[in-house]
Scaffold this motif. Sequence first.
Motif: not given
Length: 245
Positions: A101-104, A108-111, A170-175
């Motif tokens: 998933t590009p957005e997720t 993660v890359q952003e963080y 969680f920081l970048c999504g549901r998992e």
Amino acid sequence: MHVYLFTLPVAMAKLKLYYDLMSQPSRAVYIFLKVNNIPFEAIQIAIRNGEHRKPTYTKITLFQQVPVIDDDGFILTESVAILQYICMKYKLAEHWYPLATPETHARVQEYLNWQHANIRFHGTMLFRILFRLPQETKQPVNKAEAEDCRERNKAVVRHLDQYFLKDKNFLCGREISIADLLAVCELMQLHVVDEVNIVHQNDRVREWFSRVKDRLGSAFDAGHKIVYKVHDLYKSTLKSEIARL
């Protein structure tokens, strides 16, 4: 007469991890390998004793830093690259390092890009101001610098809350992802110098921290055993000694 030819399976070389559990990134890689049941040879490099500067270790990495992995001759430095490599090499669950998933993936890359000049830098600086510098220089803590650094760490926690977490678990999504793992290891550096209240004062970040710790299970405590010991020593003895300087 039939002749059957067969070969015995060749044992895969065990991954080697060079690490120091007082290093936040080292703890992250150490915990990650344990959580995912990846066999590895643990090789401790005591930074406090200068073992990272020995010629034998310099042959492994010119950077003289930890962590480093040796995967059957493939040497890799930098914790972020190591975690990403492990995710892909061992085909771990997608949530650790999302690629589909590009957005997720972008979150993660952003963080991972944000962390270096923020959570890592300011947490390390407070640890250095309150712990390392007084021991090295035998000079009292610079209270103004310490308070300024506390405020910077509080700002980091607010950013975790208001930008990264918002209404997510969680920081970048549901998992859980490697972003969460790296973040909790950085924040645990504040625990060493008895400043973890900076985290606990923010309800959402405190709850997230507890959630991540639970997901990591016993590996979390295994990776922080030295942190707990140094914290106890600091709180019982060193903190009062430093205050008398």
